[in-house]
Every structure is written in C-alpha cells, then in structure tokens.
Scaffold this motif. Structure first.
Motif, PDB file in Angstrom:
ATOM      1  N   ILE A  43      -8.811  -9.873  -3.026  1.00 40.32           N
ATOM      2  CA  ILE A  43      -8.219 -11.121  -2.528  1.00 40.32           C
ATOM      3  C   ILE A  43      -6.730 -10.934  -2.251  1.00 40.32           C
ATOM      4  O   ILE A  43      -6.217 -11.353  -1.205  1.00 40.32           O
ATOM      5  CB  ILE A  43      -8.446 -12.263  -3.534  1.00 40.32           C
ATOM      6  N   TRP A  44      -6.009 -10.303  -3.189  1.00 42.98           N
ATOM      7  CA  TRP A  44      -4.582 -10.088  -2.968  1.00 42.98           C
ATOM      8  C   TRP A  44      -4.334  -9.107  -1.821  1.00 42.98           C
ATOM      9  O   TRP A  44      -3.356  -9.249  -1.082  1.00 42.98           O
ATOM     10  CB  TRP A  44      -3.915  -9.578  -4.250  1.00 42.98           C
ATOM     11  N   ALA A  45      -5.218  -8.128  -1.669  1.00 44.40           N
ATOM     12  CA  ALA A  45      -5.077  -7.204  -0.541  1.00 44.40           C
ATOM     13  C   ALA A  45      -5.240  -7.947   0.784  1.00 44.40           C
ATOM     14  O   ALA A  45      -4.483  -7.719   1.736  1.00 44.40           O
ATOM     15  CB  ALA A  45      -6.104  -6.074  -0.656  1.00 44.40           C
ATOM     16  N   GLY A 115       5.913  -3.544   2.780  1.00 40.81           N
ATOM     17  CA  GLY A 115       4.729  -4.390   2.633  1.00 40.81           C
ATOM     18  C   GLY A 115       3.741  -3.800   1.646  1.00 40.81           C
ATOM     19  O   GLY A 115       3.150  -4.521   0.832  1.00 40.81           O
ATOM     20  N   LEU A 116       3.538  -2.478   1.707  1.00 40.59           N
ATOM     21  CA  LEU A 116       2.631  -1.826   0.764  1.00 40.59           C
ATOM     22  C   LEU A 116       3.172  -1.925  -0.655  1.00 40.59           C
ATOM     23  O   LEU A 116       2.415  -2.143  -1.604  1.00 40.59           O
ATOM     24  CB  LEU A 116       2.445  -0.359   1.154  1.00 40.59           C
ATOM     25  N   PHE A 117       4.488  -1.784  -0.808  1.00 36.24           N
ATOM     26  CA  PHE A 117       5.079  -1.919  -2.135  1.00 36.24           C
ATOM     27  C   PHE A 117       4.836  -3.316  -2.698  1.00 36.24           C
ATOM     28  O   PHE A 117       4.483  -3.467  -3.874  1.00 36.24           O
ATOM     29  CB  PHE A 117       6.585  -1.656  -2.097  1.00 36.24           C
ATOM     30  N   ILE A 118       5.041  -4.348  -1.882  1.00 34.69           N
ATOM     31  CA  ILE A 118       4.851  -5.722  -2.359  1.00 34.69           C
ATOM     32  C   ILE A 118       3.404  -5.933  -2.796  1.00 34.69           C
ATOM     33  O   ILE A 118       3.142  -6.570  -3.821  1.00 34.69           O
ATOM     34  CB  ILE A 118       5.259  -6.726  -1.261  1.00 34.69           C
ATOM     35  N   ILE A 120       1.276  -3.624  -3.931  1.00 36.09           N
ATOM     36  CA  ILE A 120       1.076  -2.915  -5.201  1.00 36.09           C
ATOM     37  C   ILE A 120       1.763  -3.668  -6.340  1.00 36.09           C
ATOM     38  O   ILE A 120       1.220  -3.789  -7.449  1.00 36.09           O
ATOM     39  CB  ILE A 120       1.606  -1.478  -5.094  1.00 36.09           C
ATOM     40  N   HIS A 121       2.951  -4.171  -6.062  1.00 34.89           N
ATOM     41  CA  HIS A 121       3.725  -4.931  -7.053  1.00 34.89           C
ATOM     42  C   HIS A 121       2.931  -6.143  -7.549  1.00 34.89           C
ATOM     43  O   HIS A 121       2.810  -6.363  -8.771  1.00 34.89           O
ATOM     44  CB  HIS A 121       5.043  -5.375  -6.404  1.00 34.89           C
TER      45      HIS A 121
END
Length: 228
Positions: A43-45, A115-118, A120-121
């Motif tokens: 869902i977050w992805a 964006g990928l960092f956010i 994963i964060h």
C-alpha cells in the motif's frame, strides 16, 4: 467432510476469540499478521508510486530541497549549517526543527532517487509502528480480528495519510505512538522502576524528535504534563 466441518468453526473462533494456546489460533494470527504487514508495504509503495515522485505539489518541493541538501552533505562529508535557500525565514538549516536526522538518512548516500528514499523511510517507520501494534496486541490480548482492525486504523487513517500525501514527512514520528503508549502504561502499572520508565520515555521522545516531528513531540510532552 467431517474434518472440514470441524476445521471451519475452529478457524472462525480462532479469528474472533482472544489469544489462546490453540495451534489453530497461533497459525491464524501468524498468517493474518504477515499478510497484513506485506499488504501494508505494498500500500505504501503504491501510495508513493514506488518512488517515482514529481515533487511539484503542496510541500513536496520543500521536501525535495530538504533531502537534496542532506544528500549533498552526506556525499561531500560536510555539515549543512547554512544554505543558500531560506526555510521559515532562516538559512540556518540545522536550526530547523523539521530536519530529519534519524539514521535512515544514510540511505541518501547510496541512492540518487529522493523519492525512493522517502518510500524506504516510510516503510521503515511503518515497520516500527507495526511492531508496536503487535506489542499492544500481546498486552491487551486482542483477537486476530480486533488486532487487524486496530492496525488498519492506526496505519492508514486519514490523519497520517493526508499529512504524508502533501509532503509532511516530518510527521513520521507518528509511528512511534504505540511505543509511547506502551511506555505510559508501564509507568501507570509500575512494572518498571522510575529510572527505567524515564529512560524509555526519553528514548522514544528522542526518536520522535529525530524524525523532525516537533509538533508530535510537543503534543506528547503536553500529554505527559497533563498526566502528571
């Protein structure tokens, strides 16, 4: 057929009754909690478009600038005391309470995609919050159904999703609330010494502050004051 007739009622009771020693109950909870966790990651992805973000609306442009500054400082090995941009009327970057300083910012050193960092964060914070929900489930002896309802409301309610949707990544400290609740209940019940309780609360509040969650930190402090 008889085995199926006996199996279905046992699964239903395992889903709705409080935790017990039954092997069926343990398996139902294990499979349900794992399914919920991995569904939550998905869902977050989807929510953050798998890291493919535009940073053009609401506060996302500011978040992009924030994390670009942190990323550059990690790569260059410098501390961004001052910047050529002003946020909230100051160019003293480290003085901004919204600055995220939690350990996961090190990921920016190894990826070009903010964006990928956010993504994963938020996944890391969701995992921390979910483990806290599991601890609450154990303490309160929630049934599998009650736990799934509670975890769903906590993880995906409108308060946190609306903040994250508009670029308020500093609201990530929200996912430490289950741990704050556990610390407060331990203090009320006297299960820990005053020193251990104080250290536990201080650590949780410190972790909330590291997420840049000044608003939530102040809210927790006000709650502690009213409680005292």
């Amino acid at each position: 057929m008889e085995r199926i007739k006996d199996f279905l009622p046992s699964v239903v009771s395992a889903f709705f009754l409080k935790p017990g020693e039954s092997r069926v109950q343990r398996r139902v909870f294990l499979y349900s909690s794992l399914a919920f966790y991995f569904s939550g990651l998905w869902i977050w992805a989807e929510f953050f478009r798998y890291g493919n973000m535009a940073f053009r609306a609401a506060d996302w442009y500011k978040e992009s600038a924030f994390f670009s500054i942190i990323q550059h400082s990690l790569i260059s090995g410098t501390v961004p005391y001052h910047t050529n941009l002003e946020f909230h009327g100051t160019n003293r970057f480290m003085a901004l309470p919204e600055t995220i300083l939690s350990p996961q910012i090190l990921i920016l050193r190894f990826t070009d995609s903010i964006g990928l960092f956010i993504l994963i964060h938020v996944m890391i914070l969701f995992t921390i919050g979910y483990i806290g929900c599991l601890m609450i489930r154990k303490k309160c002896e929630l049934s599998t159904f009650s736990f799934l309802v509670f975890a769903s409301i906590f993880s995906f309610n409108g308060y946190i999703t609306s903040h994250l949707a508009v670029g308020h990544t500093m609201w990530g400290g929200y996912f430490f609330f289950p741990w704050f609740f556990l610390a407060m209940t331990a203090m009320v019940e006297g299960r820990r010494s005053q020193r251990n309780t104080a250290l536990w609360l201080a650590m949780i509040l410190f972790l909330i502050w590291l997420q840049g969650s000044l608003h939530l930190l102040v809210g927790c402090l006000i709650y502690l004051l009213l409680f005292a």
